[in-house]
Design a protein around this motif. Sequence first.
Motif, short mmCIF file in Angstrom:
data_model
loop_
_atom_site.label_atom_id
_atom_site.label_comp_id
_atom_site.label_asym_id
_atom_site.label_seq_id
_atom_site.Cartn_x
_atom_site.Cartn_y
_atom_site.Cartn_z
N PHE A 177 12.91 -44.72 6.35
CA PHE A 177 13.46 -43.36 6.42
C PHE A 177 14.45 -43.12 5.29
O PHE A 177 14.38 -42.11 4.57
CB PHE A 177 14.13 -43.14 7.77
CG PHE A 177 14.82 -41.80 7.92
CD1 PHE A 177 14.13 -40.70 8.40
CD2 PHE A 177 16.16 -41.65 7.58
CE1 PHE A 177 14.76 -39.47 8.53
CE2 PHE A 177 16.80 -40.42 7.71
CZ PHE A 177 16.10 -39.34 8.18
N LEU A 178 15.38 -44.05 5.09
CA LEU A 178 16.40 -43.90 4.06
C LEU A 178 15.80 -43.92 2.66
O LEU A 178 16.19 -43.13 1.79
CB LEU A 178 17.45 -45.02 4.19
CG LEU A 178 18.38 -44.93 5.40
CD1 LEU A 178 19.18 -46.22 5.55
CD2 LEU A 178 19.31 -43.73 5.27
N TYR A 179 14.84 -44.82 2.45
CA TYR A 179 14.24 -44.90 1.11
C TYR A 179 13.54 -43.58 0.74
O TYR A 179 13.74 -43.05 -0.35
CB TYR A 179 13.22 -46.04 1.01
CG TYR A 179 12.43 -45.94 -0.26
CD1 TYR A 179 12.96 -46.37 -1.47
CD2 TYR A 179 11.17 -45.31 -0.28
CE1 TYR A 179 12.27 -46.22 -2.66
CE2 TYR A 179 10.48 -45.15 -1.47
CZ TYR A 179 11.03 -45.60 -2.64
OH TYR A 179 10.36 -45.41 -3.82
N VAL A 180 12.72 -43.07 1.65
CA VAL A 180 11.96 -41.86 1.33
C VAL A 180 12.89 -40.65 1.22
O VAL A 180 12.65 -39.74 0.43
CB VAL A 180 10.83 -41.62 2.37
CG1 VAL A 180 10.03 -40.38 2.02
CG2 VAL A 180 9.91 -42.83 2.43
N LEU A 181 13.97 -40.64 2.00
CA LEU A 181 14.98 -39.59 1.87
C LEU A 181 15.49 -39.52 0.44
O LEU A 181 15.63 -38.44 -0.15
CB LEU A 181 16.12 -39.85 2.86
CG LEU A 181 17.23 -38.79 2.96
CD1 LEU A 181 17.81 -38.78 4.38
CD2 LEU A 181 18.38 -39.08 1.98
N LEU A 206 9.55 -37.94 7.97
CA LEU A 206 10.84 -37.40 8.42
C LEU A 206 11.91 -37.61 7.36
O LEU A 206 12.75 -36.72 7.12
CB LEU A 206 11.25 -38.07 9.74
CG LEU A 206 10.37 -37.76 10.95
CD1 LEU A 206 10.82 -38.58 12.16
CD2 LEU A 206 10.39 -36.27 11.27
N GLY A 207 11.89 -38.77 6.71
CA GLY A 207 12.85 -39.03 5.64
C GLY A 207 12.66 -38.10 4.46
O GLY A 207 13.63 -37.58 3.89
N GLY A 208 11.39 -37.86 4.10
CA GLY A 208 11.09 -36.97 2.97
C GLY A 208 11.54 -35.55 3.23
O GLY A 208 12.16 -34.91 2.36
N THR A 209 11.25 -35.04 4.42
CA THR A 209 11.67 -33.68 4.78
C THR A 209 13.18 -33.56 4.78
O THR A 209 13.76 -32.61 4.24
CB THR A 209 11.12 -33.30 6.16
OG1 THR A 209 9.71 -33.31 6.11
CG2 THR A 209 11.60 -31.93 6.58
#
Length: 412
Positions: free
Chosen positions: A222-226, A360-363
Amino acid sequence: MSRLLIITAIAVSYYVFAILLNSVGTVILQSINSFDVSKPEASTLEGFKDLSIALVSFLVASFIPRIGYKVSMLFGLILVATLCAITPSIGNFWVIKLLFAGIGTAFALVKVSVYAIIGQLSSNTKTHSSLMNTIEGIFMLGVLSGYWVFAAFIDPTNEASLSWLNVYYLIAALVAVTILLVLAAPIQKPEVNKEVGVGTAFIDMLKLAYKPLVLIFIISVFLYVLIEQGIGSWLPTFNREVLGLPTQVSIQITSIFAVALALGRLLAGVVLARVSWYPFMNACLVGMAAVMLLSLPLAEKVDENLIASWVDAPIAAYLIPLIGLMMAPIYPVINSVMLSALPKVQHAPMTGLIVVFSALGGTTGSIITGYVFEAMGGQQAFYLSLIPIGALLVTLFFFKRATSSIVLKDTA
């Protein structure tokens, strides 16, 4: 030959979706130009893409093995081909939203299938990691080519023109070729325990998320894709509005980010053959923070009339995308470590969780960046990435400790 055909089919599928998924930054910029929408409204495109990925992955990941990976991929590809073919003729912001919702839905089906097929084609951790990095590397080549393909359809004399939408006719043709490759590939339907119902398989996927190792892992994903989407989706707009580059140059120069990601993943394969993944990941995260701290103070707007090509762009336009070189290895490496710890029967549900939390991370990353960009400016929005970078250092520490001490059992 059959193995090569399967690899070709999944690689080309990933290549096409790389163009579509990572076009969101370009489409955000062009939607602001062509449809006169605000930055927060434009940022919702990431939500339409990623939330559809998350929802579909969550609902069908445990069901996909029952219908077969090939059928799942074909359904996704046909959906995307249809939407791409109709988008230019409608030419409205609402159809762009619908398109990205369809792209997200299709990619959820394709990604779960591709990751599971990689498991079918791999006999050990080494071959799994190698094939995973190859497929992810091809994905990055798709990202790179996507910036240039979209830029080629933009009218530099009229940035508000809708001519850029014609790119979707070309992409629809590429997807049609991909459909033929998938049809020809002898992809095996996985063996499924028919005594276990769909509802039970879905619950087993949820139970998987409660394992301490898996929980730490999905927080890391999640954090990485965020971070990646927060920067990647807004880099063309950053180049346009903060650095003052013309739209075409803003999009083209963003391809440095894709080159850096692709090169980083290729180099990681060489480095990881000699060093342990954990210290290498830490070095990458520290490098990411260093790039942002060194390059953002150099981001100053220049006179657009003075910029005729890349050569005239300020140094920050070249330095900021280099963060991709550092972040590139993180996602495939932690995915490979996680999937290699699981029996193959759990690869599809685990991939479902990966896709859900990646989406979810990307959004989250794109929307937060969009709001901060609108309220405080692009530099402050990009400085914000330092917070999840620090948090990822912490979660990877616990992920390493968990992988060293916990052996997951087959719960299927």
